[in-house]
Design a protein around this motif. Structure first.
Motif, PDB file in Angstrom:
ATOM      1  N   VAL A  24       0.827  -1.219   0.000  1.00  0.00           N
ATOM      2  CA  VAL A  24       0.000   0.000   0.000  1.00  0.00           C
ATOM      3  C   VAL A  24       0.862   1.269   0.000  1.00  0.00           C
ATOM      4  O   VAL A  24       0.712   2.137  -0.871  1.00  0.00           O
ATOM      5  N   LEU A  25       1.764   1.362   0.958  1.00  0.00           N
ATOM      6  CA  LEU A  25       2.534   2.599   1.101  1.00  0.00           C
ATOM      7  C   LEU A  25       3.524   2.812  -0.055  1.00  0.00           C
ATOM      8  O   LEU A  25       3.598   3.926  -0.588  1.00  0.00           O
ATOM      9  N   PRO A  26       4.290   1.781  -0.475  1.00  0.00           N
ATOM     10  CA  PRO A  26       5.196   2.021  -1.605  1.00  0.00           C
ATOM     11  C   PRO A  26       4.453   2.449  -2.873  1.00  0.00           C
ATOM     12  O   PRO A  26       4.904   3.335  -3.594  1.00  0.00           O
ATOM     13  N   ALA A  27       3.291   1.821  -3.132  1.00  0.00           N
ATOM     14  CA  ALA A  27       2.526   2.181  -4.327  1.00  0.00           C
ATOM     15  C   ALA A  27       2.088   3.643  -4.229  1.00  0.00           C
ATOM     16  O   ALA A  27       2.214   4.419  -5.188  1.00  0.00           O
ATOM     17  N   THR A  28       1.595   4.014  -3.045  1.00  0.00           N
ATOM     18  CA  THR A  28       1.110   5.386  -2.860  1.00  0.00           C
ATOM     19  C   THR A  28       2.259   6.382  -2.978  1.00  0.00           C
ATOM     20  O   THR A  28       2.119   7.429  -3.605  1.00  0.00           O
ATOM     21  N   VAL A  29       3.391   6.053  -2.338  1.00  0.00           N
ATOM     22  CA  VAL A  29       4.501   6.997  -2.340  1.00  0.00           C
ATOM     23  C   VAL A  29       5.083   7.125  -3.747  1.00  0.00           C
ATOM     24  O   VAL A  29       5.480   8.220  -4.167  1.00  0.00           O
ATOM     25  N   THR A  30       5.072   6.041  -4.520  1.00  0.00           N
ATOM     26  CA  THR A  30       5.566   6.114  -5.907  1.00  0.00           C
ATOM     27  C   THR A  30       4.691   7.071  -6.712  1.00  0.00           C
ATOM     28  O   THR A  30       5.184   7.936  -7.438  1.00  0.00           O
ATOM     29  N   LEU A  31       3.393   6.925  -6.539  1.00  0.00           N
ATOM     30  CA  LEU A  31       2.451   7.801  -7.239  1.00  0.00           C
ATOM     31  C   LEU A  31       2.682   9.261  -6.835  1.00  0.00           C
ATOM     32  O   LEU A  31       2.750  10.169  -7.680  1.00  0.00           O
ATOM     33  N   LEU A  32       2.810   9.476  -5.522  1.00  0.00           N
ATOM     34  CA  LEU A  32       2.957  10.847  -5.011  1.00  0.00           C
ATOM     35  C   LEU A  32       4.293  11.464  -5.448  1.00  0.00           C
ATOM     36  O   LEU A  32       4.339  12.644  -5.799  1.00  0.00           O
ATOM     37  N   VAL A  33       5.347  10.649  -5.410  1.00  0.00           N
ATOM     38  CA  VAL A  33       6.654  11.168  -5.822  1.00  0.00           C
ATOM     39  C   VAL A  33       6.607  11.507  -7.319  1.00  0.00           C
ATOM     40  O   VAL A  33       7.140  12.530  -7.758  1.00  0.00           O
ATOM     41  N   GLY A  34       5.911  10.658  -8.073  1.00  0.00           N
ATOM     42  CA  GLY A  34       5.738  10.928  -9.498  1.00  0.00           C
ATOM     43  C   GLY A  34       5.036  12.266  -9.705  1.00  0.00           C
ATOM     44  O   GLY A  34       5.475  13.107 -10.505  1.00  0.00           O
ATOM     45  N   LEU A  35       3.960  12.456  -8.946  1.00  0.00           N
ATOM     46  CA  LEU A  35       3.214  13.714  -9.041  1.00  0.00           C
ATOM     47  C   LEU A  35       4.093  14.898  -8.617  1.00  0.00           C
ATOM     48  O   LEU A  35       4.082  15.956  -9.257  1.00  0.00           O
ATOM     49  N   HIS A  36       4.843  14.660  -7.541  1.00  0.00           N
ATOM     50  CA  HIS A  36       5.733  15.696  -6.996  1.00  0.00           C
ATOM     51  C   HIS A  36       6.725  16.142  -8.091  1.00  0.00           C
ATOM     52  O   HIS A  36       6.909  17.347  -8.315  1.00  0.00           O
ATOM     53  N   LEU A  37       7.301  15.181  -8.777  1.00  0.00           N
ATOM     54  CA  LEU A  37       8.273  15.486  -9.822  1.00  0.00           C
ATOM     55  C   LEU A  37       7.583  16.150 -11.017  1.00  0.00           C
ATOM     56  O   LEU A  37       8.141  17.064 -11.643  1.00  0.00           O
ATOM     57  N   PHE A  38       6.373  15.682 -11.303  1.00  0.00           N
ATOM     58  CA  PHE A  38       5.622  16.273 -12.416  1.00  0.00           C
ATOM     59  C   PHE A  38       5.325  17.751 -12.118  1.00  0.00           C
ATOM     60  O   PHE A  38       5.567  18.625 -12.954  1.00  0.00           O
ATOM     61  N   PHE A  39       4.828  17.996 -10.890  1.00  0.00           N
ATOM     62  CA  PHE A  39       4.520  19.384 -10.506  1.00  0.00           C
ATOM     63  C   PHE A  39       5.790  20.228 -10.543  1.00  0.00           C
ATOM     64  O   PHE A  39       5.772  21.390 -10.939  1.00  0.00           O
ATOM     65  N   LEU A  40       6.891  19.604 -10.116  1.00  0.00           N
ATOM     66  CA  LEU A  40       8.171  20.320 -10.073  1.00  0.00           C
ATOM     67  C   LEU A  40       8.646  20.651 -11.489  1.00  0.00           C
ATOM     68  O   LEU A  40       9.207  21.732 -11.734  1.00  0.00           O
ATOM     69  N   SER A  41       8.372  19.709 -12.398  1.00  0.00           N
ATOM     70  CA  SER A  41       8.813  19.966 -13.779  1.00  0.00           C
ATOM     71  C   SER A  41       7.972  21.073 -14.413  1.00  0.00           C
ATOM     72  O   SER A  41       8.459  21.814 -15.254  1.00  0.00           O
ATOM     73  N   ARG A  42       6.689  21.126 -14.015  1.00  0.00           N
ATOM     74  CA  ARG A  42       5.844  22.171 -14.580  1.00  0.00           C
ATOM     75  C   ARG A  42       6.159  23.520 -13.958  1.00  0.00           C
ATOM     76  O   ARG A  42       6.155  24.537 -14.629  1.00  0.00           O
ATOM     77  N   LYS A  43       6.409  23.515 -12.668  1.00  0.00           N
ATOM     78  CA  LYS A  43       6.738  24.757 -11.965  1.00  0.00           C
ATOM     79  C   LYS A  43       8.029  24.543 -11.190  1.00  0.00           C
ATOM     80  O   LYS A  43       8.006  24.227  -9.990  1.00  0.00           O
ATOM     81  N   PRO A  44       9.168  24.671 -11.849  1.00  0.00           N
ATOM     82  CA  PRO A  44      10.429  24.372 -11.167  1.00  0.00           C
ATOM     83  C   PRO A  44      10.636  25.247  -9.939  1.00  0.00           C
ATOM     84  O   PRO A  44      10.131  26.367  -9.869  1.00  0.00           O
ATOM     85  N   ALA A  45      11.406  24.701  -9.013  1.00  0.00           N
ATOM     86  CA  ALA A  45      11.655  25.412  -7.757  1.00  0.00           C
ATOM     87  C   ALA A  45      12.423  26.690  -8.054  1.00  0.00           C
ATOM     88  O   ALA A  45      13.246  26.726  -8.973  1.00  0.00           O
TER      89      ALA A  45
END
Lengths: 452, 371
Positions: free
Chosen positions: B196-217
């Motif tokens: 449960v947790l690895p699947a969720t964290v993979t999804l969230l990290v993916g989203l995190h990176l996606f958001f970061l790529s759209r709006k870089p730090a």
């Protein structure tokens, strides 16, 4: 130790146990007849096995308890109170099961029925108890798990013989099991519970006054406590024998010199078999020496040690063979083999323990240690043959088990060494990669600065 | 140099043919990243540690038996009998500690640098949820060896969760798999830890990176993101896209400079984790025995300050149970942290205090952990 204390108010003992049993049986029969004439006995369902008429049901009322519980005389009231916790508090036994009378009669008339036995004498007690406990059919009806031979065994025992002879010092059933408050032996409060047996026996056998008459020692229980058996019992070993383990319970009889080996051999079967193969078996019998006891003692038997064998002043062999040349030579030879093997086994155990302490995981170590222990046990048994040639096989078995244990540790250590080398190689590769990347990064930095 | 050039051409040609690598590297090179400051590498290190844990965890799962009778023995077997099992377990355990530490450090640097500010709300929220799940992964993983310490940690951890307002009872039952810590607790922990947790964290990290790529730090000097193909980011972004990249002293290209530096950090962390796994043993301890007392039991280190505060808190605070009050207050603070991008607006005085609040929390955590 109230259960052990003899009642001072006992009636004059009868002439013999046989007559006691007979009278008890007669009274039971009489009671049966009396009850059978009553209305309750007309129902066949009320009849017990082998034609015994069960006492009237006390579901509704047991006038014995009802009445005695209200009496002011403590002696008469106490039994009614004690009976509440008794294992005999059962509709099919009740007060009438031993004392007879008619529990349905709420008046003193209950005592008037034929066979009424208000105070069984000391010698009558085995008969009273045995009247039910020797009746296989009746006991099966009550509780199929209970044995039925206790009274017969008791009559064969020294205690039973003395009781039958009118000796009130000898224990009858109630002196060990209790009277009105008898508990099953599985109850921790029962004086005959395994945990309480040494206290129970020691209560009488440790009493100097009581034992003086028989010329018996009084230190058996205290010696047993310090013995290897007592210590094992204290540690909770369920196989450690208490008094009854060697002497029997109802048939308690001191083992004679010739039968000591059989008593010990009930548990130490292998040692006894090897002992019978050796020269001591015949020799001891000839001289009337008590087999195992001659070397190991009895109540204060100590853990067997390889130091018992040999020609050192403390060695047990030297008690008898200090001047005999051939036995001394054999003792030396056996001692050498035994100590050598046991020493190597101890070293192997320490070797495994040290490896474990150092964090080495030795797969199969527990099994290897068990193998060593099994081989040692065999060796300790074979020593009783007093034949050095016979010891060679078990010594080889110990050595083989020791070698296997050492090999396991060595293999585990070797595996760990190889693994550790692999760890260091992995770490080295990571370090080289780190350095290469760092250099590349610096190179990029320099190039970029050069461009700018 | 002459030999290097053809090799490079072949390599790039080969990759370009198959992956279009030339395009990727050119696109990456146009992004700018800060030149100085270790904190900018924390996110990448955290991601790398997650990867290390996944890889080592997959190897451990091959031999682990998730039932209370065999769990401890199976870990003993991994450590003692399986070749390199000791190293794999050590790497997994140490990487887990590094992971939580990096997550927390990453959070603090984001707060201090106020990098959560709009338009980075989604990056911030996905990161925060990943942090909670990351701690959940570490906590459930600590239960799996089913040692006496793991058993005690399960008890203490679930007890803390019981004090969470509104969902405390549910969390307590979920973590324990019932009212008490039993074999169900282990089964639940295993399910959550490996699925449960690895699947969720993979999804969230993916989203995190996606958001970061759209709006870089934001980088220290200026937003140095350049996209020569504005269509990729949409018309609105294209309109706002900065001008040509500036090779200044404060920024470096994302590729190859920043990624090489990130790789140095990754391998540096790997060296640290390997060194600790080889030389600093993490004893497994005795198998769990529920009959033994758990008095003095302590939770994992990341819950320790929290546990100490709860332990030393009065029985009642403002008429509320002391533990519930502390956990409730922490949840309230957590809610404020979640809402930071929305509270920290222009003219808001909140952030004037933010630095002090962060320092105070750090001080509180440090002193509690040492007490």
């Amino acid at each position: 130790m109230a259960a052990v204390a003899m009642s001072p108010a006992r009636a004059v003992p009868p002439e013999g146990a046989a007559s006691t049993s007979a009278s008890a049986s007669a009274s039971v029969s009489a009671s049966a007849s009396a009850s059978a004439s009553g209305s309750s006995s007309e129902n066949p369902a009320d009849w017990g096995p082998q034609g015994r008429v069960l006492p009237p049901s006390m579901d509704a009322t047991n006038s014995c308890v009802t009445c005695h519980a209200t009496l002011t005389d403590q002696k008469l009231r106490a039994p009614a109170k004690e009976f509440v916790t008794s294992v005999h508090r059962d509709d099919r036994i009740g007060c009438a099961g031993c004392h007879h009378g008619d529990p349905r009669d709420p008046t003193v008339g209950a005592h008037k029925s034929e066979g009424f036995l208000p105070h069984p004498t000391h010698a009558e007690v085995p008969g009273v108890c045995g009247s039910c406990h020797s009746d296989a059919g009746f006991m099966r009806h009550l509780n199929s798990r209970l044995p039925v031979g206790q009274a017969a065994l008791y009559n064969l025992s020294l205690h039973g013989k003395l009781t039958a002879a009118g000796d009130e010092n000898a224990p009858a059933c109630a002196d060990c099991h209790g009277k009105h408050d008898i508990l099953g032996p599985s109850s921790p409060k029962s004086p005959v519970n395994r945990a309480n047996v040494s206290t129970l026996c020691g209560g009488c056998h440790g009493d100097g006054k009581r034992m003086a008459k028989y010329g018996l020692r009084t230190d058996q229980a205290s010696k047993w406590e310090k013995s290897v058996h007592g210590q094992a019992f204290k540690r909770g070993n369920p196989n450690a024998p208490t008094c009854t383990g060697c002497h029997g319970a109802h048939a308690a009889t001191p083992p004679e010199a010739s039968s000591v080996g059989r008593a010990c051999g009930r548990c130490h079967e292998e040692e006894l078999a090897y002992f019978d193969m050796g020269p001591h078996s015949k020799g001891f019998r000839k001289r009337g020496l008590a087999e195992c006891v001659a070397c190991h003692s009895n109540h204060d038997v100590q853990p067997a040690s390889s130091l018992m064998v040999g020609t050192t002043p403390d060695a047990t062999c030297m008690k008898c063979h200090s001047k005999d040349e051939k036995p001394r030579k054999i003792a030396d030879e056996i001692a050498g083999l035994l100590r050598g093997a046991r020493g190597r086994a101890a070293e192997a155990r320490a070797f495994v323990a040290r490896a474990r302490e150092e964090g080495l995981h030795v797969a199969g170590a527990s099994f290897a240690l068990d193998q060593i222990a099994t081989a040692e046990l065999k060796l300790r048994g074979v020593v009783h043959t007093l034949d050095p040639a016979r010891l060679e096989g078990p010594v080889a078995a110990v050595d083989k088990a020791v070698a296997e244990a050492r090999k396991l540790v060595d293999d585990a250590a070797q595996t760990r060494r190889v693994e550790r080398r692999g760890y260091y190689v992995s770490l080295g590769i990571a370090c080289v990669l780190f350095a290469s990347l760092a250099l590349k990064s610096l190179q990029l930095d320099r190039r970029r600065r050069g461009r700018s | 140099m002459n030999a290097e050039q053809p090799r490079k051409r072949v390599r790039e040609g080969w990759l370009s043919d198959r992956l279009g690598w030339g395009g990727i590297s050119t696109a990456l090179a146009k992004h700018r990243a800060p030149r100085r400051g270790f904190v900018f590498y924390l996110g990448g290190i955290t991601l790398f540690l997650l990867l290390v844990q996944v890889l080592s965890g997959v190897l451990l799962v091959l031999y682990y038996k998730p039932d209370s009778t065999n769990a401890h023995a199976s870990v003993e077997r991994i450590v003692g009998e399986i070749p390199y099992g000791d190293l794999i377990r050590g790497v997994h355990v140490w990487a887990s500690d590094f992971f939580v530490a990096c997550l927390v450090a990453h959070l603090f640097t984001i707060v201090i640098r106020r990098s959560y500010k709009p338009p980075h709300e989604l990056t911030w929220l996905s990161g925060l949820v990943s942090l909670v799940i990351g701690i959940g992964m570490a906590f459930t993983g600590a239960i799996l060896p089913w040692s006496q310490k793991a058993y005690a940690q399960a008890r203490v951890g679930s007890e803390i969760a019981h004090n969470i307002p509104l969902i405390g009872g549910w969390m307590h039952r979920l973590l324990r798999g019932g009212q008490e810590v039993t074999s169900n607790t282990l089964s639940n922990a295993y399910g959550f830890h490996v699925a449960v947790l690895p699947a969720t964290v993979t999804l969230l990290v993916g989203l995190h990176l996606f958001f970061l790529s759209r709006k870089p730090a934001p980088v220290p000097v200026s937003e140095q993101v350049v996209d020569e193909e504005p269509g990729a980011q949409g018309e609105a972004d294209a309109a706002k896209a900065p001008a040509a990249p500036v090779d200044d002293d404060d920024t470096i290209p994302l590729y190859p400079d920043f990624l090489y530096r990130q790789a140095v950090a990754w391998v540096g962390v790997l060296v640290a984790v390997l060194t600790l796994a080889i030389f600093a043993d993490r004893p497994l301890g005795e198998a769990a025995d529920p009959r033994l007392s758990s008095t003095g039991a302590q939770p994992p280190w990341y819950f320790l300050p929290f546990h100490q505060i709860i332990r030393s808190s009065p029985r009642e605070l403002l008429g509320i149970d002391g533990a519930k009050f502390i956990v409730g207050a922490t949840c309230f603070l957590g809610a404020l942290v979640v809402a930071l991008p929305f509270l920290d607006r222009k003219g808001s005085k909140l952030m004037a205090w933010a630095g002090w609040i962060v320092l105070f929390v750090l001080f509180l955590l440090a002193t509690s952990a040492l007490s």
